[in-house]
Design a protein around this motif. Structure first.
Motif, PDB file in Angstrom:
ATOM      1  N   ALA A   6      14.190  10.279 -20.190  1.00 55.19           N
ATOM      2  CA  ALA A   6      12.766   9.416 -19.850  1.00 55.19           C
ATOM      3  C   ALA A   6      13.301   8.230 -20.003  1.00 55.19           C
ATOM      4  N   ALA A  61      16.258   6.474 -19.423  1.00 56.99           N
ATOM      5  CA  ALA A  61      17.329   6.590 -20.090  1.00 56.99           C
ATOM      6  C   ALA A  61      18.426   7.057 -19.153  1.00 56.99           C
ATOM      7  N   PHE A  85      19.012  -1.608 -27.438  1.00 52.42           N
ATOM      8  CA  PHE A  85      18.031  -0.895 -27.758  1.00 52.42           C
ATOM      9  C   PHE A  85      17.988  -0.943 -29.242  1.00 52.42           C
ATOM     10  N   VAL A 116      19.661  13.868 -27.796  1.00 49.52           N
ATOM     11  CA  VAL A 116      20.700  13.241 -28.124  1.00 49.52           C
ATOM     12  C   VAL A 116      20.633  11.581 -27.953  1.00 49.52           C
TER      13      VAL A 116
HETATM   14  C1  LIG Z   1      15.214   2.631 -22.341  1.00 53.04           C
HETATM   15  S1  LIG Z   1      15.352   3.552 -23.623  1.00 53.04           S
HETATM   16  C2  LIG Z   1      14.425   4.928 -23.409  1.00 53.04           C
HETATM   17  C3  LIG Z   1      13.996   5.561 -24.746  1.00 53.04           C
HETATM   18  C4  LIG Z   1      12.918   6.505 -24.567  1.00 53.04           C
HETATM   19  N1  LIG Z   1      13.156   8.009 -23.867  1.00 53.04           N
HETATM   20  C5  LIG Z   1      11.812   6.051 -23.809  1.00 53.04           C
HETATM   21  O1  LIG Z   1      11.177   6.914 -22.999  1.00 53.04           O
HETATM   22  O2  LIG Z   1      10.906   5.010 -23.873  1.00 53.04           O
HETATM   23  C6  LIG Z   1      17.012   4.292 -23.389  1.00 53.04           C
HETATM   24  C7  LIG Z   1      17.558   4.772 -24.735  1.00 53.04           C
HETATM   25  O3  LIG Z   1      18.821   5.430 -24.213  1.00 53.04           O
HETATM   26  C8  LIG Z   1      19.678   5.712 -25.177  1.00 53.04           C
HETATM   27  N2  LIG Z   1      21.031   5.836 -24.707  1.00 53.04           N
HETATM   28  C9  LIG Z   1      21.668   4.805 -23.786  1.00 53.04           C
HETATM   29  N3  LIG Z   1      22.890   5.398 -23.644  1.00 53.04           N
HETATM   30  C10 LIG Z   1      23.039   6.639 -24.088  1.00 53.04           C
HETATM   31  C11 LIG Z   1      23.861   7.553 -24.091  1.00 53.04           C
HETATM   32  N4  LIG Z   1      25.160   7.427 -23.513  1.00 53.04           N
HETATM   33  N5  LIG Z   1      23.800   8.657 -24.785  1.00 53.04           N
HETATM   34  C12 LIG Z   1      22.564   8.836 -25.344  1.00 53.04           C
HETATM   35  N6  LIG Z   1      21.554   7.790 -25.398  1.00 53.04           N
HETATM   36  C13 LIG Z   1      21.677   6.752 -24.920  1.00 53.04           C
HETATM   37  C14 LIG Z   1      19.475   4.185 -25.873  1.00 53.04           C
HETATM   38  O4  LIG Z   1      19.995   3.996 -27.005  1.00 53.04           O
HETATM   39  C15 LIG Z   1      17.961   4.062 -25.875  1.00 53.04           C
HETATM   40  O5  LIG Z   1      17.197   4.711 -27.035  1.00 53.04           O
END
Ligand SMILES: C[S@@+](CC[C@H](N)C(=O)[O-])C[C@H]1O[C@@H](n2cnc3c(N)ncnc32)[C@H](O)[C@@H]1O
Length: 260
Positions: free
Chosen positions: A108, A110, A13, A65
């Motif tokens: 969301a 994620a 991402f 976060v």
């Molecule tokens: C599919 S995106 C979703 C972003 C946003 N919430 C949306 O609704 O579009 C997943 C997000 O989770 C973050 N992410 C993945 N693993 C994570 C972790 N272990 N801790 C925090 N963020 C994380 C990624 O960097 C990315 O920004």
């Protein structure tokens, strides 16, 4: 998804945060008013703020976060007018929980990127007794330009070796309501589901832009990715130049059990 797949793909991402920011949708406005009340919100994986900004606009105090420093930088830019929202760069698994508990933990599109051995327990630990965990997932369901999506599947069968043959979208009402992980944690009351079905129309270029925000498309071998996008672009052109995708946004909510 294996642990090593998850840990490799979740870094994709951050490769192109501006693309993610311009084309990924936010969520239906009703979702934000359906959320449990309470000022203190912890968001896991905010991306560039697709859910964070609406929450901040509603006056919630959000700590978000985010694993990727580049996604977090765009989120912070989007939230610049909202001092009630703070973006922290960290893997949720490693982030030390603050002493004051949250009223709501929300993730969301994620939560599936977080280590399954940690995500439920740590979310429950972050909440006050009776606080709510809201896990929002996004599904592409049957509808919109249905015929075009059937044709597009032929592009996946040609260029994406991981696509199952004859894959078809399911009706929104057939998407399972999975409570297993909440139940197994033993930390939450029974789960309530909220479903939101909505459609978005994309031009050819917008849709190809969107596809390049998905980790599985980003991870394709370059020649396969180029072939897939060309094939899908041609299909959209031959169907009149636009494509309409039907989304199911599913929100699963449960509260932490009160102390006995
Ligand atoms: C599919 S995106 C979703 C972003 C946003 N919430 C949306 O609704 O579009 C997943 C997000 O989770 C973050 N992410 C993945 N693993 C994570 C972790 N272990 N801790 C925090 N963020 C994380 C990624 O960097 C990315 O920004």
């Amino acid at each position: 998804m294996t642990q090593s797949n998850r840990e490799d793909l979740r870094h994709t991402f951050g490769e192109d945060p501006e693309r993610y920011d311009r084309i990924r949708p936010t969520y239906p406005p009703e979702l934000f008013t359906d959320l449990a009340p309470g000022p203190r919100v912890l968001e896991i994986g905010p991306g560039t703020g697709q859910a964070t900004l609406p929450l901040a606009r509603l006056g919630r105090a959000v700590t978000a976060v985010e694993l990727s420093p580049t996604m977090a930088a765009v989120a912070a830019r989007n939230l610049a007018d909202h001092p009630n929202a703070e973006v922290v760069v960290a893997a949720f698994e490693d982030w030390p929980l603050p002493p004051e508990p949250f009223d709501l933990v929300l993730s969301a599109t994620a939560f599936h990127w977080i280590d399954p051995a940690v995500r439920m327990r740590k979310s429950a630990d972050a909440l006050r007794p009776g606080g709510a965990l809201a896990v929002i997932s996004t599904h592409h369901v049957l509808g919109g330009t249905t015929r075009l999506f059937v044709d597009v599947q032929r592009c996946y069968e040609r260029f994406d070796p991981d696509t199952p043959p004859n894959l078809r979208q399911q009706e929104a009402s057939d998407i399972p309501r999975d409570t297993a992980e909440f139940d197994a944690s033993g930390r939450f009351t029974p789960v309530t589901f909220h479903d939101y079905v909505w459609e978005q129309t994309y031009s050819r270029d917008q849709y190809l832009d969107l596809l390049l925000t998905y980790s599985n498309h980003r991870a394709l071998r370059p020649d396969r990715q180029a072939g897939l996008l060309r094939c899908i672009g041609d299909m959209i052109d031959s169907h009149g130049g636009s494509i309409t995708k039907r989304y199911l946004t599913q929100m699963a909510v449960a509260r932490t059990k009160q102390a006995p």
